[in-house]
Design a protein around this motif. Structure first.
Motif, PDB file in Angstrom:
ATOM      1  N   LEU A 259       0.838  -1.203   0.000  1.00 10.62           N
ATOM      2  CA  LEU A 259       0.000   0.000   0.000  1.00 10.62           C
ATOM      3  C   LEU A 259       0.871   1.251   0.000  1.00 10.62           C
ATOM      4  CD1 LEU A 259      -2.476  -1.337   2.649  1.00 10.62           C
ATOM      5  CD2 LEU A 259      -3.179  -0.568   0.383  1.00 10.62           C
ATOM      6  N   SER A 260       1.834   1.259   0.920  1.00  4.60           N
ATOM      7  CA  SER A 260       2.750   2.399   1.021  1.00  4.60           C
ATOM      8  C   SER A 260       3.935   2.156   0.083  1.00  4.60           C
ATOM      9  CB  SER A 260       3.238   2.543   2.470  1.00  4.60           C
ATOM     10  OG  SER A 260       4.072   1.441   2.812  1.00  4.60           O
ATOM     11  N   ASN A 261       4.824   3.129   0.038  1.00  6.42           N
ATOM     12  CA  ASN A 261       6.041   2.953  -0.755  1.00  6.42           C
ATOM     13  C   ASN A 261       7.213   2.727   0.210  1.00  6.42           C
ATOM     14  OD1 ASN A 261       8.206   2.996  -2.398  1.00  6.42           O
ATOM     15  ND2 ASN A 261       7.902   5.077  -3.173  1.00  6.42           N
ATOM     16  N   PRO A 262       7.560   1.468   0.485  1.00  2.00           N
ATOM     17  CA  PRO A 262       8.598   1.209   1.479  1.00  2.00           C
ATOM     18  C   PRO A 262       9.918   1.911   1.170  1.00  2.00           C
ATOM     19  CG  PRO A 262       7.438  -0.824   0.931  1.00  2.00           C
ATOM     20  CD  PRO A 262       6.984   0.219  -0.054  1.00  2.00           C
ATOM     21  N   SER A 263      10.194   2.166  -0.099  1.00  2.00           N
ATOM     22  CA  SER A 263      11.467   2.814  -0.467  1.00  2.00           C
ATOM     23  C   SER A 263      11.555   4.260   0.016  1.00  2.00           C
ATOM     24  CB  SER A 263      11.661   2.796  -1.980  1.00  2.00           C
ATOM     25  OG  SER A 263      11.719   1.472  -2.416  1.00  2.00           O
ATOM     26  N   SER A 264      10.417   4.866   0.293  1.00  4.41           N
ATOM     27  CA  SER A 264      10.445   6.256   0.758  1.00  4.41           C
ATOM     28  C   SER A 264      10.291   6.340   2.272  1.00  4.41           C
ATOM     29  CB  SER A 264       9.343   7.069   0.073  1.00  4.41           C
ATOM     30  OG  SER A 264       8.076   6.603   0.494  1.00  4.41           O
ATOM     31  N   ARG A 265      10.368   5.184   2.943  1.00  5.78           N
ATOM     32  CA  ARG A 265      10.171   5.154   4.401  1.00  5.78           C
ATOM     33  C   ARG A 265      11.492   4.810   5.105  1.00  5.78           C
ATOM     34  NH1 ARG A 265       4.985   1.693   5.552  1.00  5.78           N
ATOM     35  NH2 ARG A 265       5.248   2.681   7.607  1.00  5.78           N
ATOM     36  N   GLU A 266      11.423   4.233   6.288  1.00  6.59           N
ATOM     37  CA  GLU A 266      12.627   3.964   7.072  1.00  6.59           C
ATOM     38  C   GLU A 266      13.579   3.038   6.297  1.00  6.59           C
ATOM     39  OE1 GLU A 266       9.452   3.403   7.903  1.00  6.59           O
ATOM     40  OE2 GLU A 266       9.160   3.425  10.076  1.00  6.59           O
ATOM     41  N   PRO A 267      14.883   3.215   6.536  1.00  9.13           N
ATOM     42  CA  PRO A 267      15.860   2.406   5.790  1.00  9.13           C
ATOM     43  C   PRO A 267      15.627   0.900   5.893  1.00  9.13           C
ATOM     44  CG  PRO A 267      16.962   4.192   6.948  1.00  9.13           C
ATOM     45  CD  PRO A 267      15.519   4.250   7.370  1.00  9.13           C
ATOM     46  N   TRP A 268      15.153   0.403   7.047  1.00  5.18           N
ATOM     47  CA  TRP A 268      14.975  -1.050   7.171  1.00  5.18           C
ATOM     48  C   TRP A 268      13.889  -1.576   6.241  1.00  5.18           C
ATOM     49  CZ3 TRP A 268      10.267  -2.994   8.872  1.00  5.18           C
ATOM     50  CH2 TRP A 268       9.435  -2.133   9.599  1.00  5.18           C
ATOM     51  N   ARG A 269      13.041  -0.682   5.728  1.00  7.42           N
ATOM     52  CA  ARG A 269      12.005  -1.129   4.775  1.00  7.42           C
ATOM     53  C   ARG A 269      12.517  -1.143   3.334  1.00  7.42           C
ATOM     54  NH1 ARG A 269       7.043  -0.868   7.772  1.00  7.42           N
ATOM     55  NH2 ARG A 269       7.200   0.702   9.401  1.00  7.42           N
ATOM     56  N   HIS A 270      13.747  -0.706   3.122  1.00  4.37           N
ATOM     57  CA  HIS A 270      14.228  -0.599   1.740  1.00  4.37           C
ATOM     58  C   HIS A 270      14.642  -1.933   1.150  1.00  4.37           C
ATOM     59  CE1 HIS A 270      15.249   3.948   2.425  1.00  4.37           C
ATOM     60  NE2 HIS A 270      14.019   3.635   2.697  1.00  4.37           N
ATOM     61  N   THR A 271      14.863  -2.921   2.020  1.00  2.71           N
ATOM     62  CA  THR A 271      15.196  -4.257   1.522  1.00  2.71           C
ATOM     63  C   THR A 271      13.929  -5.092   1.414  1.00  2.71           C
ATOM     64  OG1 THR A 271      17.362  -4.234   2.557  1.00  2.71           O
ATOM     65  CG2 THR A 271      16.437  -6.394   2.059  1.00  2.71           C
ATOM     66  N   SER A 272      13.756  -5.731   0.272  1.00  2.00           N
ATOM     67  CA  SER A 272      12.683  -6.722   0.117  1.00  2.00           C
ATOM     68  C   SER A 272      13.311  -8.054  -0.239  1.00  2.00           C
ATOM     69  CB  SER A 272      11.700  -6.315  -0.974  1.00  2.00           C
ATOM     70  OG  SER A 272      10.863  -7.425  -1.282  1.00  2.00           O
ATOM     71  N   VAL A 273      13.024  -9.077   0.554  1.00  2.25           N
ATOM     72  CA  VAL A 273      13.531 -10.421   0.238  1.00  2.25           C
ATOM     73  C   VAL A 273      12.628 -11.111  -0.786  1.00  2.25           C
ATOM     74  CG1 VAL A 273      14.679 -10.661   2.465  1.00  2.25           C
ATOM     75  CG2 VAL A 273      12.341 -11.535   2.204  1.00  2.25           C
ATOM     76  N   VAL A 274      11.500 -10.494  -1.070  1.00  2.47           N
ATOM     77  CA  VAL A 274      10.547 -11.050  -2.040  1.00  2.47           C
ATOM     78  C   VAL A 274      10.841 -10.525  -3.448  1.00  2.47           C
ATOM     79  CG1 VAL A 274       8.081 -10.932  -2.669  1.00  2.47           C
ATOM     80  CG2 VAL A 274       8.748 -11.442  -0.316  1.00  2.47           C
ATOM     81  N   ALA A 275      11.329  -9.297  -3.526  1.00  2.00           N
ATOM     82  CA  ALA A 275      11.534  -8.657  -4.835  1.00  2.00           C
ATOM     83  C   ALA A 275      12.364  -9.511  -5.806  1.00  2.00           C
ATOM     84  CB  ALA A 275      12.172  -7.281  -4.647  1.00  2.00           C
ATOM     85  N   PRO A 276      13.425 -10.202  -5.342  1.00  3.26           N
ATOM     86  CA  PRO A 276      14.220 -10.962  -6.310  1.00  3.26           C
ATOM     87  C   PRO A 276      13.472 -12.126  -6.979  1.00  3.26           C
ATOM     88  CG  PRO A 276      15.451 -10.650  -4.246  1.00  3.26           C
ATOM     89  CD  PRO A 276      14.040 -10.201  -4.001  1.00  3.26           C
TER      90      PRO A 276
END
Ligand code: DQA
Length: 150
Positions: A104-121
């Protein structure tokens, strides 16, 4: 029983309280509202939608493994599991169809710990930051991904 391709929509930890949870970040729509939006988009695209919400990582893994050979695609908003649950990465890697990561939100524009996604790859792509519209966009992406190129 319908023989429409099944899209499995997975909602992870803390998403059951959407509507009440940090509405300034996640909006006031409930999870049911989002699922109904996705279902309407799926119906229009000739797809069947199944939804599972759980706060338990292993139950998401079970749902993903249970989709193998049965579902055509997975749309997943893992909640905070996104950022550390490598078991989801591995289960999704064993799924043969397209995976769309959704937030829903844009994790990349939030806290640094949200910038990694283990699902994205292991996802075909990520839809993030569009609120409830993301659920419709995710189904549109699945529809396109399931349509063979002409
Ligand atoms: C979320 C983003 C995550 O960082 C967070 O932990 C969530 C919700 C989203 O939809 O924006 O629980 O996945």
């Amino acid at each position: 029983m319908s023989d429409s391709p099944i899209v499995l929509l997975l909602s992870g930890v803390n998403l059951a309280i959407l509507g009440e949870r940090q509405p300034e970040v996640y909006g006031t729509d409930t999870l049911d509202d989002h699922v109904e939006r996705a279902r309407a988009a799926a119906d229009a695209a000739g797809l069947a939608l199944e939804h599972v919400q759980t706060n338990h990582e292993g139950e998401l893994v079970d749902a993903i493994l249970g989709a193998r050979g049965r579902c055509a695609a997975i749309v997943i908003n893992p909640g905070a599991f996104t950022h550390y649950a490598w078991s989801l990465h591995d289960a999704l890697a064993a799924f043969e169809g397209p995976v769309v990561e959704l937030h829903l939100s844009n994790p990349s524009s939030r806290e640094p710990w949200r910038h990694t996604s283990v699902v994205a790859p292991v996802a075909a792509g990520t839809i993030a930051g569009f609120g409830g519209l993301g659920y419709e966009l995710a189904i549109a992406a699945v529809e396109r991904l399931l349509t063979p190129p002409s």
